[in-house]
Motif scaffolding. Structure first.
Motif, PDB file in Angstrom:
ATOM      1  N   ASP A   1       0.806  -1.219   0.000  1.00 49.14           N
ATOM      2  CA  ASP A   1       0.000   0.000   0.000  1.00 49.14           C
ATOM      3  C   ASP A   1       0.843   1.275   0.000  1.00 49.14           C
ATOM      4  OD1 ASP A   1       0.966  -0.500   2.501  1.00 49.14           O
ATOM      5  OD2 ASP A   1      -0.943  -0.360   3.540  1.00 49.14           O
ATOM      6  N   ASP A   2       2.107   1.173  -0.374  1.00 50.20           N
ATOM      7  CA  ASP A   2       2.971   2.353  -0.495  1.00 50.20           C
ATOM      8  C   ASP A   2       3.389   2.538  -1.944  1.00 50.20           C
ATOM      9  OD1 ASP A   2       3.328   3.386   2.206  1.00 50.20           O
ATOM     10  OD2 ASP A   2       4.351   1.505   2.632  1.00 50.20           O
ATOM     11  N   PHE A   3       3.384   3.792  -2.413  1.00 49.73           N
ATOM     12  CA  PHE A   3       3.906   4.138  -3.724  1.00 49.73           C
ATOM     13  C   PHE A   3       5.347   4.611  -3.540  1.00 49.73           C
ATOM     14  CE2 PHE A   3       5.030   6.993  -7.113  1.00 49.73           C
ATOM     15  CZ  PHE A   3       4.488   6.419  -8.249  1.00 49.73           C
ATOM     16  N   TYR A   4       6.301   3.920  -4.186  1.00 48.66           N
ATOM     17  CA  TYR A   4       7.718   4.173  -3.934  1.00 48.66           C
ATOM     18  C   TYR A   4       8.405   4.983  -5.038  1.00 48.66           C
ATOM     19  CZ  TYR A   4       7.343   0.726  -0.185  1.00 48.66           C
ATOM     20  OH  TYR A   4       6.980   0.054   0.959  1.00 48.66           O
ATOM     21  N   GLY A   5       7.858   4.990  -6.253  1.00 46.69           N
ATOM     22  CA  GLY A   5       8.452   5.749  -7.346  1.00 46.69           C
ATOM     23  C   GLY A   5       9.414   4.926  -8.178  1.00 46.69           C
ATOM     24  N   LYS A   6       9.447   5.204  -9.476  1.00 47.07           N
ATOM     25  CA  LYS A   6      10.252   4.401 -10.394  1.00 47.07           C
ATOM     26  C   LYS A   6      11.737   4.492 -10.079  1.00 47.07           C
ATOM     27  CE  LYS A   6      10.802   7.801 -14.130  1.00 47.07           C
ATOM     28  NZ  LYS A   6      10.680   8.040 -15.587  1.00 47.07           N
ATOM     29  N   GLU A   7      12.217   5.666  -9.591  1.00 43.03           N
ATOM     30  CA  GLU A   7      13.653   5.812  -9.290  1.00 43.03           C
ATOM     31  C   GLU A   7      14.096   4.825  -8.214  1.00 43.03           C
ATOM     32  OE1 GLU A   7      11.920   9.875 -10.343  1.00 43.03           O
ATOM     33  OE2 GLU A   7      11.433   8.273  -8.913  1.00 43.03           O
ATOM     34  N   ALA A   8      13.221   4.589  -7.241  1.00 43.43           N
ATOM     35  CA  ALA A   8      13.564   3.662  -6.162  1.00 43.43           C
ATOM     36  C   ALA A   8      13.750   2.242  -6.691  1.00 43.43           C
ATOM     37  CB  ALA A   8      12.477   3.696  -5.089  1.00 43.43           C
ATOM     38  N   PHE A   9      12.873   1.833  -7.610  1.00 44.36           N
ATOM     39  CA  PHE A   9      13.007   0.492  -8.187  1.00 44.36           C
ATOM     40  C   PHE A   9      14.244   0.395  -9.071  1.00 44.36           C
ATOM     41  CE2 PHE A   9       8.613   0.406  -6.856  1.00 44.36           C
ATOM     42  CZ  PHE A   9       8.474  -0.890  -6.392  1.00 44.36           C
ATOM     43  N   GLU A  10      14.557   1.468  -9.776  1.00 40.86           N
ATOM     44  CA  GLU A  10      15.754   1.463 -10.625  1.00 40.86           C
ATOM     45  C   GLU A  10      17.018   1.278  -9.793  1.00 40.86           C
ATOM     46  OE1 GLU A  10      15.373   5.164 -12.624  1.00 40.86           O
ATOM     47  OE2 GLU A  10      13.879   4.435 -14.068  1.00 40.86           O
ATOM     48  N   VAL A  11      17.146   2.063  -8.724  1.00 38.93           N
ATOM     49  CA  VAL A  11      18.382   2.011  -7.947  1.00 38.93           C
ATOM     50  C   VAL A  11      18.493   0.695  -7.169  1.00 38.93           C
ATOM     51  CG1 VAL A  11      17.511   3.170  -5.861  1.00 38.93           C
ATOM     52  CG2 VAL A  11      19.907   3.382  -6.479  1.00 38.93           C
ATOM     53  N   LEU A  12      17.377   0.193  -6.652  1.00 35.33           N
ATOM     54  CA  LEU A  12      17.444  -1.063  -5.904  1.00 35.33           C
ATOM     55  C   LEU A  12      17.589  -2.253  -6.846  1.00 35.33           C
ATOM     56  CD1 LEU A  12      17.517  -2.335  -3.164  1.00 35.33           C
ATOM     57  CD2 LEU A  12      15.030  -2.444  -3.157  1.00 35.33           C
ATOM     58  N   GLY A  13      16.935  -2.188  -8.007  1.00 34.50           N
ATOM     59  CA  GLY A  13      17.107  -3.260  -8.987  1.00 34.50           C
ATOM     60  C   GLY A  13      18.560  -3.391  -9.415  1.00 34.50           C
ATOM     61  N   LYS A  14      19.213  -2.245  -9.655  1.00 34.55           N
ATOM     62  CA  LYS A  14      20.627  -2.263 -10.036  1.00 34.55           C
ATOM     63  C   LYS A  14      21.481  -2.855  -8.931  1.00 34.55           C
ATOM     64  CE  LYS A  14      24.247   0.702 -12.010  1.00 34.55           C
ATOM     65  NZ  LYS A  14      25.343   0.107 -11.232  1.00 34.55           N
ATOM     66  N   PHE A  15      21.200  -2.463  -7.674  1.00 30.78           N
ATOM     67  CA  PHE A  15      21.950  -3.017  -6.542  1.00 30.78           C
ATOM     68  C   PHE A  15      21.783  -4.534  -6.467  1.00 30.78           C
ATOM     69  CE2 PHE A  15      21.926  -4.595  -2.185  1.00 30.78           C
ATOM     70  CZ  PHE A  15      23.183  -4.199  -1.745  1.00 30.78           C
ATOM     71  N   LEU A  16      20.562  -5.014  -6.646  1.00 33.54           N
ATOM     72  CA  LEU A  16      20.304  -6.451  -6.526  1.00 33.54           C
ATOM     73  C   LEU A  16      20.941  -7.256  -7.650  1.00 33.54           C
ATOM     74  CD1 LEU A  16      16.574  -6.378  -5.365  1.00 33.54           C
ATOM     75  CD2 LEU A  16      18.577  -6.929  -3.980  1.00 33.54           C
ATOM     76  N   MET A  17      21.194  -6.617  -8.789  1.00 37.85           N
ATOM     77  CA  MET A  17      21.843  -7.322  -9.896  1.00 37.85           C
ATOM     78  C   MET A  17      23.362  -7.171  -9.875  1.00 37.85           C
ATOM     79  SD  MET A  17      19.220  -6.862 -13.132  1.00 37.85           S
ATOM     80  CE  MET A  17      18.399  -5.316 -12.744  1.00 37.85           C
ATOM     81  N   ASP A  18      23.857  -6.062  -9.327  1.00 41.15           N
ATOM     82  CA  ASP A  18      25.296  -5.781  -9.427  1.00 41.15           C
ATOM     83  C   ASP A  18      26.040  -5.719  -8.094  1.00 41.15           C
ATOM     84  OD1 ASP A  18      24.914  -5.540 -12.152  1.00 41.15           O
ATOM     85  OD2 ASP A  18      24.678  -3.360 -12.088  1.00 41.15           O
ATOM     86  N   GLY A  19      25.360  -5.369  -7.009  1.00 44.56           N
ATOM     87  CA  GLY A  19      26.076  -5.068  -5.777  1.00 44.56           C
ATOM     88  C   GLY A  19      25.812  -5.969  -4.592  1.00 44.56           C
ATOM     89  N   VAL A  20      24.669  -6.628  -4.582  1.00 44.73           N
ATOM     90  CA  VAL A  20      24.281  -7.402  -3.406  1.00 44.73           C
ATOM     91  C   VAL A  20      25.243  -8.565  -3.165  1.00 44.73           C
ATOM     92  CG1 VAL A  20      22.755  -9.019  -4.632  1.00 44.73           C
ATOM     93  CG2 VAL A  20      22.272  -8.393  -2.244  1.00 44.73           C
ATOM     94  N   GLN A  21      25.481  -8.867  -1.896  1.00 45.38           N
ATOM     95  CA  GLN A  21      26.322  -9.991  -1.484  1.00 45.38           C
ATOM     96  C   GLN A  21      25.662 -10.652  -0.279  1.00 45.38           C
ATOM     97  OE1 GLN A  21      30.389  -8.649  -0.815  1.00 45.38           O
ATOM     98  NE2 GLN A  21      30.182  -7.105  -2.426  1.00 45.38           N
ATOM     99  N   PRO A  22      26.089 -11.875   0.066  1.00 41.98           N
ATOM    100  CA  PRO A  22      25.483 -12.529   1.229  1.00 41.98           C
ATOM    101  C   PRO A  22      25.583 -11.713   2.518  1.00 41.98           C
ATOM    102  CG  PRO A  22      26.718 -14.122  -0.053  1.00 41.98           C
ATOM    103  CD  PRO A  22      27.005 -12.782  -0.663  1.00 41.98           C
ATOM    104  N   ASN A  23      26.597 -10.841   2.602  1.00 42.82           N
ATOM    105  CA  ASN A  23      26.750 -10.009   3.799  1.00 42.82           C
ATOM    106  C   ASN A  23      26.576  -8.518   3.501  1.00 42.82           C
ATOM    107  OD1 ASN A  23      29.074  -9.601   2.336  1.00 42.82           O
ATOM    108  ND2 ASN A  23      30.466  -9.824   4.076  1.00 42.82           N
ATOM    109  N   LEU A  24      25.942  -8.196   2.366  1.00 45.09           N
ATOM    110  CA  LEU A  24      25.682  -6.800   2.017  1.00 45.09           C
ATOM    111  C   LEU A  24      24.280  -6.670   1.428  1.00 45.09           C
ATOM    112  CD1 LEU A  24      26.715  -3.875   1.790  1.00 45.09           C
ATOM    113  CD2 LEU A  24      27.508  -4.440  -0.529  1.00 45.09           C
ATOM    114  N   HIS A  25      23.415  -6.006   2.172  1.00 41.45           N
ATOM    115  CA  HIS A  25      22.032  -5.778   1.759  1.00 41.45           C
ATOM    116  C   HIS A  25      21.824  -4.266   1.594  1.00 41.45           C
ATOM    117  CE1 HIS A  25      21.670  -9.956   2.978  1.00 41.45           C
ATOM    118  NE2 HIS A  25      21.969  -9.636   4.225  1.00 41.45           N
ATOM    119  N   ALA A  26      20.583  -3.851   1.403  1.00 37.35           N
ATOM    120  CA  ALA A  26      20.335  -2.416   1.188  1.00 37.35           C
ATOM    121  C   ALA A  26      18.917  -2.054   1.586  1.00 37.35           C
ATOM    122  CB  ALA A  26      20.569  -2.047  -0.280  1.00 37.35           C
ATOM    123  N   MET A  27      18.709  -0.760   1.777  1.00 37.84           N
ATOM    124  CA  MET A  27      17.367  -0.206   1.903  1.00 37.84           C
ATOM    125  C   MET A  27      17.341   1.131   1.171  1.00 37.84           C
ATOM    126  SD  MET A  27      17.021   1.642   5.604  1.00 37.84           S
ATOM    127  CE  MET A  27      16.221   3.058   4.821  1.00 37.84           C
TER     128      MET A  27
END
Length: 301
Positions: A123-149
């Protein structure tokens, strides 16, 4: 080839302050739910699957609403969160009526997700920029000991119609989360933003990042959540109102030195419906986005 991340949607909440199932209420010009905009933005950002956590009572309704629109556009899976999900019999209590919280909802999806994933509220609208930056992190930056918000400035996530609950963040010079405190009664009072929910009056400065429950995780976090859950249950066996929250998981991982969390600066636009009076504001904001061309006349064809 990079594995596409999954979007995990927390849609089992009761919507008690709003007064109904706001997760499936229509807000867009064609009756679109807020969640449909998140899924649309996630598809644009490269996500390959959406997993919806729902209550059994709204499962059929949610399927009827979302499956016809999303067929052929993204893989969809539904997972149930009940009071007994992942709760051994010795800890089940028929007197409990309150859900176990957001981290428990994430745990319910453990067997449906095998790749990096984002977590959002329905029930929250987050905006396309938020999905872009988090999508990129999840494809390029995420690690078993590195998450994001994704962080949002406190002044942009208040309601004109009452107090709100927000996870107020502290970060270091590297834009990593140090800790988070859930402030349960925040509102603007004149020129100041004040929290009164914990028996104290605390001013929160504009620009302070807060969590709107938009997280990015490596799938290894499921093991950590399960470990914490198995400690939570016996410790809270007789507390029928206890809840197991995502910020608790994050704080435990950070303080235990097991993982770090980057605070991503994609939180440009947010709005949500905490109270019924918020609905016309959201309807108008979405109409403007359609009129400006940010979204097509109809999200789905």
């Amino acid at each position: 080839m990079k594995r596409k991340p999954t979007l995990l949607v927390l849609a089992a909440g009761m919507g008690s302050r709003y007064g109904g199932n706001k997760q499936i209420d229509g807000f867009g010009p064609n009756g679109e739910t807020i969640l449909e905009y998140s899924i649309y933005d996630a598809i644009r950002a490269g996500f390959g699957k959406v997993v919806l956590i729902v209550r059994e009572e709204i499962l059929d309704l949610a399927k009827d609403l979302f499956l016809p629109k999303l067929e052929g556009k993204i893989e969809v899976e539904f997972v149930l969160q009940s009071l007994n999900s992942f709760v051994p019999k010795e800890f089940q209590n028929p007197e409990r009526v309150k859900p176990f919280g957001t981290a428990h909802a994430v745990l319910c999806a453990k067997d449906a997700i095998a790749e990096p994933f984002a977590v959002i509220n329905a029930d929250d609208f987050y905006g396309k920029e938020a999905f872009e930056v988090l999508g990129k992190f999840l494809m390029d930056g995420v690690q078993p000991n590195l998450h994001a918000m994704v962080g949002y400035a406190i002044e942009n996530v208040l309601s004109e119609h009452g107090t709100v609950s927000r996870g107020v963040c502290t970060m270091n010079e590297a834009n990593q989360l140090i800790g988070m405190i859930e402030r349960t009664s925040i509102a603007r009072e004149g020129e100041k933003i004040i929290s009164r929910g914990e028996g104290e009056e605390l001013e929160i400065k504009e620009g302070t990042p807060v969590s709107m429950n938009f997280w990015g995780f490596h799938q290894a976090v499921f093991s950590d959540i399960m470990d914490m859950w198995q400690e939570f249950l016996p410790a809270n066996k007789n507390n029928l109102k206890s809840e197991f929250f995502i910020p608790t998981v994050a704080n435990n991982l950070i303080q235990g030195g097991k993982a770090a969390f980057e605070i991503l600066e994609g939180g440009k636009t947010w709005f949500g419906v905490t109270y019924t009076e918020d609905k016309p504001i959201v309807i108008e904001a979405l109409k403007k986005m359609h009129d400006s061309g940010e979204y097509p006349n109809k999200l789905w064809f």
